[in-house]
Write an enzyme that holds these catalytic residues in place. Structure first.
Site, PDB file in Angstrom:
ATOM      1  N   THR A   1      12.340  -6.365  15.993  1.00  0.00           N
ATOM      2  CA  THR A   1      13.433  -6.114  16.129  1.00  0.00           C
ATOM      3  C   THR A   1      14.077  -7.400  16.091  1.00  0.00           C
ATOM      4  OG1 THR A   1      13.340  -6.150  18.521  1.00  0.00           O
ATOM      5  CG2 THR A   1      13.391  -3.966  17.547  1.00  0.00           C
ATOM      6  N   LYS A   2      13.475  -8.521  16.151  1.00  0.00           N
ATOM      7  CA  LYS A   2      14.248  -9.684  16.335  1.00  0.00           C
ATOM      8  C   LYS A   2      13.304 -10.625  15.495  1.00  0.00           C
ATOM      9  CE  LYS A   2      11.771 -11.538  20.439  1.00  0.00           C
ATOM     10  NZ  LYS A   2      12.052 -11.935  21.629  1.00  0.00           N
TER      11      LYS A   2
ATOM     12  N   SER B   1      -0.271  -3.286  13.333  1.00  0.00           N
ATOM     13  CA  SER B   1      -0.025  -1.574  12.960  1.00  0.00           C
ATOM     14  C   SER B   1       0.881  -1.015  14.145  1.00  0.00           C
ATOM     15  CB  SER B   1      -1.271  -0.747  12.865  1.00  0.00           C
ATOM     16  OG  SER B   1      -1.905  -1.153  11.871  1.00  0.00           O
TER      17      SER B   1
ATOM     18  N   GLY C   1      -0.053  -1.351   9.109  1.00  0.00           N
ATOM     19  CA  GLY C   1       0.275   0.063   8.743  1.00  0.00           C
ATOM     20  C   GLY C   1       1.257   0.521  10.010  1.00  0.00           C
TER      21      GLY C   1
ATOM     22  N   ARG D   1       6.294  -8.335  20.106  1.00  0.00           N
ATOM     23  CA  ARG D   1       6.118  -9.589  20.707  1.00  0.00           C
ATOM     24  C   ARG D   1       5.123 -10.409  20.285  1.00  0.00           C
ATOM     25  NH1 ARG D   1       3.566  -6.351  23.443  1.00  0.00           N
ATOM     26  NH2 ARG D   1       1.921  -6.698  24.871  1.00  0.00           N
TER      27      ARG D   1
ATOM     28  N   HIS E   1      23.997   0.963  10.719  1.00  0.00           N
ATOM     29  CA  HIS E   1      25.515   1.618  10.900  1.00  0.00           C
ATOM     30  C   HIS E   1      25.920   1.315  12.177  1.00  0.00           C
ATOM     31  CE1 HIS E   1      23.944   4.699   7.692  1.00  0.00           C
ATOM     32  NE2 HIS E   1      22.786   4.240   8.348  1.00  0.00           N
TER      33      HIS E   1
ATOM     34  N   ASN F   1       0.810  -1.184  -0.045  1.00  0.00           N
ATOM     35  CA  ASN F   1      -0.135   0.023  -0.024  1.00  0.00           C
ATOM     36  C   ASN F   1       0.850   1.216   0.093  1.00  0.00           C
ATOM     37  OD1 ASN F   1      -2.258   1.728   0.327  1.00  0.00           O
ATOM     38  ND2 ASN F   1      -3.086  -0.154   1.404  1.00  0.00           N
TER      39      ASN F   1
END
Length: 183
Positions: free
Chosen positions: A163-164, A158, A140, A178, A113, A83
């Site tokens: 992160t994992k 949403s 979203g 989670r 970085h 979308n």
């Protein structure tokens, strides 16, 4: 190794290398053309996407606006839909399975970085690939961070920040994301 080879191997690389600059320009020109092509010209839009991405299934559609770094490192399966406002920083490979839906304003980021400020100030980058299984729905404003691998049938709520990595048949939510239920 060339800077491109270093980039694809997940090593520190110089993003200002002339080959990489040229590849990013090529991708930006294609995304510019895609974003300026009328929604009424679906075949033309599909042809642009197929020339931009490393590989696609037959049915692929992205609403404008769409942005990416290289395009050639993006591989999507059959029946892919993204979308409005999708951004894929494909410094490393982004592989998305069949029947996947991407909601508005989703960010998929392989680029990262160094933590060390001296290295970071030198402009050094590196990347970690992202893989998304089949039959996934990314909600979203969700963000997928470098190195994330999601299994099949995953739903990301949403606003979630993933992160994992997670396996199959889960619903993810929150920051950091989670499992909130299985499906």
């Amino acid at each position: 190794m060339t800077e491109k080879e270093k980039m694809l191997a997940g090593l520190h690389f110089n993003p200002f290398d002339s080959e990489l600059v040229a590849l990013r320009l090529e991708a930006r020109l294609k995304t510019e053309r895609l974003n300026q092509t009328s929604m009424a010209h679906r075949k033309q839009r599909t042809a642009i996407l197929k020339s931009l991405f490393g590989s696609t299934g037959k049915n692929v559609y992205i609403e404008s606006s769409f942005n990416c770094d290289y395009g050639i490192n993006i591989h999507v399966g059959e029946n892919f839909y993204a979308n409005f406002g999708c951004v894929i920083l494909d410094v490393a490979e982004v592989r998305i399975g069949d029947n996947c839906l991407i909601a508005p304003q989703v960010g998929i980021y392989t680029a990262t970085h160094p933590i060390d400020p001296t290295e970071r100030a030198q402009g050094i980058e590196y990347a970690k690939p992202i893989h998304i299984g089949h039959n996934c729905w990314i909600g979203g404003h969700a963000t997928l961070n470098p190195g994330v691998h999601l299994g099949d049938n995953v739903v990301v709520a949403s606003g979630a920040v993933v992160t994992k990595s997670f396996g199959d048949n889960v619903v993810l939510a929150g920051n950091p994301a989670r499992v909130i239920r299985t499906c």
